[in-house]
Scaffold this motif. Structure first.
Motif, PDB file in Angstrom:
ATOM      1  N   TYR B  91      -2.973   1.500  -0.938  1.00 37.70           N
ATOM      2  CA  TYR B  91      -3.797   2.663  -1.256  1.00 37.70           C
ATOM      3  C   TYR B  91      -3.940   3.539  -0.004  1.00 37.70           C
ATOM      4  N   ALA B  92      -4.091   4.831  -0.234  1.00 44.32           N
ATOM      5  CA  ALA B  92      -3.975   5.812   0.843  1.00 44.32           C
ATOM      6  C   ALA B  92      -4.840   5.542   2.076  1.00 44.32           C
ATOM      7  N   ASP B  93      -6.128   5.271   1.899  1.00 43.12           N
ATOM      8  CA  ASP B  93      -7.010   5.130   3.060  1.00 43.12           C
ATOM      9  C   ASP B  93      -6.549   4.038   4.025  1.00 43.12           C
ATOM     10  N   THR B  94      -5.953   3.000   3.455  1.00 41.64           N
ATOM     11  CA  THR B  94      -5.589   1.833   4.255  1.00 41.64           C
ATOM     12  C   THR B  94      -4.600   2.154   5.367  1.00 41.64           C
ATOM     13  N   VAL B  95      -3.754   3.146   5.162  1.00 41.34           N
ATOM     14  CA  VAL B  95      -2.691   3.399   6.142  1.00 41.34           C
ATOM     15  C   VAL B  95      -3.229   3.931   7.471  1.00 41.34           C
ATOM     16  N   ARG B  96      -4.483   4.386   7.480  1.00 41.84           N
ATOM     17  CA  ARG B  96      -5.005   4.963   8.723  1.00 41.84           C
ATOM     18  C   ARG B  96      -5.860   3.993   9.529  1.00 41.84           C
ATOM     19  N   VAL B  97      -6.072   2.793   9.015  1.00 44.14           N
ATOM     20  CA  VAL B  97      -6.909   1.828   9.739  1.00 44.14           C
ATOM     21  C   VAL B  97      -6.217   1.423  11.038  1.00 44.14           C
ATOM     22  N   PRO B  98      -6.922   1.589  12.170  1.00 44.12           N
ATOM     23  CA  PRO B  98      -6.301   1.230  13.455  1.00 44.12           C
ATOM     24  C   PRO B  98      -5.979  -0.265  13.517  1.00 44.12           C
ATOM     25  N   ALA B  99      -4.814  -0.580  14.036  1.00 46.74           N
ATOM     26  CA  ALA B  99      -4.392  -1.976  14.187  1.00 46.74           C
ATOM     27  C   ALA B  99      -4.067  -2.251  15.653  1.00 46.74           C
ATOM     28  N   SER B 104      -0.976   1.783  13.398  1.00 49.21           N
ATOM     29  CA  SER B 104      -1.636   1.735  12.109  1.00 49.21           C
ATOM     30  C   SER B 104      -0.460   1.708  11.145  1.00 49.21           C
ATOM     31  N   LEU B 105      -0.704   1.539   9.865  1.00 47.69           N
ATOM     32  CA  LEU B 105       0.443   1.555   8.947  1.00 47.69           C
ATOM     33  C   LEU B 105       1.132   2.919   8.985  1.00 47.69           C
ATOM     34  N   MET B 106       0.316   3.977   9.193  1.00 50.06           N
ATOM     35  CA  MET B 106       0.903   5.311   9.239  1.00 50.06           C
ATOM     36  C   MET B 106       1.794   5.478  10.473  1.00 50.06           C
ATOM     37  N   ARG B 107       1.306   4.962  11.613  1.00 44.79           N
ATOM     38  CA  ARG B 107       2.123   5.080  12.841  1.00 44.79           C
ATOM     39  C   ARG B 107       3.371   4.210  12.732  1.00 44.79           C
ATOM     40  N   LYS B 111       7.357   5.296  12.935  1.00 45.24           N
ATOM     41  CA  LYS B 111       8.368   4.612  13.755  1.00 45.24           C
ATOM     42  C   LYS B 111       9.455   3.990  12.887  1.00 45.24           C
ATOM     43  N   GLY B 112       9.464   4.338  11.618  1.00 39.88           N
ATOM     44  CA  GLY B 112      10.587   3.899  10.788  1.00 39.88           C
ATOM     45  C   GLY B 112      10.297   2.848   9.723  1.00 39.88           C
ATOM     46  N   ALA B 113       9.088   2.273   9.735  1.00 33.25           N
ATOM     47  CA  ALA B 113       8.780   1.271   8.704  1.00 33.25           C
ATOM     48  C   ALA B 113       8.658   1.974   7.346  1.00 33.25           C
ATOM     49  N   ASP B 114       9.010   1.244   6.295  1.00 36.52           N
ATOM     50  CA  ASP B 114       8.953   1.841   4.954  1.00 36.52           C
ATOM     51  C   ASP B 114       7.584   1.570   4.327  1.00 36.52           C
ATOM     52  N   VAL B 115       6.644   2.458   4.616  1.00 35.49           N
ATOM     53  CA  VAL B 115       5.275   2.322   4.103  1.00 35.49           C
ATOM     54  C   VAL B 115       5.055   3.414   3.071  1.00 35.49           C
ATOM     55  N   ARG B 116       4.573   3.037   1.896  1.00 34.27           N
ATOM     56  CA  ARG B 116       4.375   4.045   0.845  1.00 34.27           C
ATOM     57  C   ARG B 116       2.950   3.990   0.309  1.00 34.27           C
ATOM     58  N   MET B 117       2.380   5.169   0.164  1.00 33.62           N
ATOM     59  CA  MET B 117       1.025   5.253  -0.377  1.00 33.62           C
ATOM     60  C   MET B 117       1.104   5.353  -1.885  1.00 33.62           C
TER      61      MET B 117
END
Ligand code: SF4
Lengths: 81, 370
Positions: B91-99, B104-107, B111-117
Motif C-alpha cells: 500500500y502506498a504509505d508504506t513505501v515512504r517509511v524510513p528504513a 525506504s522502499l521508495m529509495r 535504485k532499481g528494486a521492483d517496488v509497486r504501489m
C-alpha cells in the motif's frame, strides 16, 4: 491508510464484485466480505473491499441525535436567559 | 454527497462543543486517547482540539499501521526486493517509511528494486498473474481492517494455484496494542479511549469490554466524521463524570457488538496468532500480530525466502516511540518540522497523514504559535 469512505453500490458486476460511487468516482470493489449487498445500499469501502454495510436507518438516527442535541442546547439557552 | 456533508456540519459541531464545555468539570482534566490514526487525522484536519476546553486533552495513540511498523520489518521487504529480485507490492504509505542505510522502499525502487504501489490485494494478485516468471510478494500491513482483504487474496491464490505469490505478513491486532499501552511502564495516565471506527466494523465492540471491565477505562467507539469524534468525546466526558467505565458505541450505523462475522471467519481460517511481534514504540508484545497458518505456508514469504526479522533501533533523535505510547507530543520532538517533515520523514509518524507528527505538521502546527 485506514481511511475508508461510505459508498453507494451502483451496479453488481462479476460475481462478488460491484461498482460503487466514491464521492463521484466510479470504482470496482470486492464484496467478498459482506453478504447480500444490493444496489442502492451503502457500504464502507477500504482498500478495494466492502468491509461492512452501512445501516441507513442508524445513520439517519445518528444525524437526528446530533440535531436533537443542537435543539436541546437552544432550549437550555432559553431557560438560562 | 449530502450523506457525508451532514456528518461535517459545523453548527452541530459547535453545539456538541458547547455541551462538552458545559459538562467538563473545570476541577479535573480529561485525558482521552484516540487509538486510531483515522481519528488523529480527523481531529487535526477539522481543528477539533480547538473546540475543546483546555482540560479535555486528546492523546494520539498508536493506531496507524505505518507508524507502528518497526524498521526491521521494512528492511525485510527491502531485502526481498533487492537481494531476491521479487516484485514487492504494498500500500502506498508504506513505501515512504524510513528504513536502515538511509533507505525506504521508495529509495530502493529508485535504485532499481521492483517496488509497486497497489490499492487493493486484488491488484497484487493481478501482478502475480501477469508476471508468471517472477516472484511477487505482497507486504501485508495493517490492523483488523486490512487483514480480511489479505485473507481473501490468500484463499484466492490457493484456489487458483498461484505459485509465484506470497505475503510478508505484518498484520497486527488492536486490542493487544491497547493492552500494551495500559501496561506501559511508568504508565500513561488515561481517562478513556475513543475506540477505532473501521477496525470495529470488523471485530465488533465486544473485544473492548475488558478495557472497561478490567482496567476501568471507558471506551466509546466513534466514526471518522468530525461530528462522530465530538460526540464520542462528549460521551466519554459523561462517563468520566458519572464514574462509569463502559463500552459505548457512537458508530452504530456501521458497528455491532459482534462485528463482521464473515470477515472474522475468513481471517481465522487463514491466520493464527504470532507468539511475539515487535511494534515500534511498544516493543515486543505477545499475541499481538498474525501469521499464516501452516496450511498456507507456501504463501509465507518469510519461509519461502528465509528472510529473518532483525531488530533495528530507531533513529536516536526520533521520539516516535514515546508519541506512539501517548507519552509525548509531536512538537516535543527536537527535529519536528525542521529536519523531519512529511517530504523528508525521519520517523514513521511523519509518513502517513494518520500519523501524529504528519497530522500535526499539516494542520495543527500554526495553532501553537497563534
Ligand atoms: S518529528 Fe519525525 S523524528 Fe520526531 S517523533 Fe515525529 S516522526 Fe519521529
Amino acid at each position: 491508510m485506514c481511511l475508508a469512505i461510505p459508498a453507494r453500490i451502483e451496479e453488481l458486476t462479476t460475481p462478488g464484485n460491484a461498482i460503487v460511487n466514491l464521492g463521484g468516482v466510479r470504482k470496482e470493489i470486492s464484496l467478498a466480505l459482506v453478504d447480500d449487498a444490493a444496489v442502492g445500499e451503502y457500504v464502507i469501502v477500504h482498500v478495494g473491499y466492502a468491509l461492512q454495510k452501512l445501516d441507513r436507518e442508524e445513520a439517519e438516527r445518528t444525524l437526528e441525535m446530533f440535531a436533537e442535541m443542537g435543539q436541546l442546547d437552544e432550549l437550555r439557552e432559553e431557560l438560562n436567559t | 454527497m449530502k450523506y457525508v456533508d451532514e456528518f461535517r456540519d459545523g453548527e452541530l459541531a459547535k453545539n456538541i462543543a458547547a455541551n462538552i464545555a458545559r459538562e467538563a468539570d473545570p476541577k479535573r482534566t480529561y485525558r482521552l486517547m484516540e487509538f486510531c490514526g483515522g481519528h488523529t487525522h480527523a481531529i487535526s484536519r477539522y481543528g477539533i482540539a480547538d473546540l475543546l476546553p483546555a482540560n479535555v486533552r486528546m492523546i494520539h495513540g498508536p493506531g496507524c499501521p505505518v507508524c507502528v511498523l518497526p524498521i526491521g520489518r521494512v528492511d525485510q521487504a527491502i531485502r526481498l526486493a533487492r537481494e531476491h529480485g521479487v516484485i514487492l507490492c504494498t500500500y502506498a504509505d508504506t513505501v515512504r517509511v524510513p528504513a536502515s542505510d538511509n533507505l525506504s522502499l521508495m529509495r530502493a525502487k529508485a535504485k532499481g528494486a521492483d517496488v509497486r504501489m497497489i490499492y487493493s490485494t486484488q491488484d497484487a494478485l493481478k501482478v502475480a498473474r501477469d508476471n508468471p516468471q517472477r516472484e511477487v510478494v505482497f507486504l501485508a500491513i495493517g490492523f483488523e481492517t486490512t487483514t480480511p482483504p489479505t485473507a481473501v487474496a490468500i484463499q484466492q491464490a490457493a484456489a487458483e494455484g498461484l505459485k509465484n505469490f506470497s505475503i510478508l505478513c505484518d498484520h497486527v491486532l488492536t486490542p493487544a496494542a491497547m493492552h500494551a499501552i495500559l501496561a506501559v511502564e511508568g504508565g500513561v495516565a488515561l481517562d478513556g479511549f475513543v475506540g477505532p471506527a473501521h477496525v470495529s466494523t470488523v471485530i465488533g465492540s465486544k473485544p473492548y469490554e475488558p478495557f472497561a471491565d478490567d482496567y476501568g477505562k471507558p471506551v466509546v467507539i466513534a466514526g471518522f466524521e468530525p461530528l462522530d469524534v465530538m460526540q464520542a468525546i462528549l460521551m466519554l466526558v459523561r462517563q468520566v463524570n458519572d464514574g462509569r467505565a463502559e463500552v459505548e458505541n457512537e458508530f452504530t450505523r456501521a458497528v455491532t457488538r459482534e462485528g463482521n462475522l464473515k470477515a472474522q471467519q475468513l481471517v481465522a481460517e487463514v491466520f493464527e496468532l504470532r507468539d511475539m511481534f515487535e511494534w515500534r514504540g511498544l516493543g515486543s508484545v505477545p499475541d499481538s500480530a498474525l501469521k499464516l497458518r501452516p496450511k498456507y505456508a507456501a504463501f509465507d514469504a518469510e519461509l519461502k525466502f528465509r528472510v529473518d526479522y532483525v531488530e533495528v533501533p530507531d533513529n536516536k533523535a526520533c521520539e516516535c516511540a514515546a508519541i506512539l505510547r501517548g507519552q509525548k507530543r509531536p512538537q516535543e520532538c527536537k527535529i519536528f518540522g525542521t529536519v523531519c517533515t512529511p517530504e523528508n520523514p525521519v520517523g514513521s509518524c511523519m509518513v502517513s497523514s494518520e500519523g501524529a507528527c504528519a497530522a500535526h505538521y499539516s494542520y495543527g502546527r500554526f495553532r501553537e504559535v497563534a
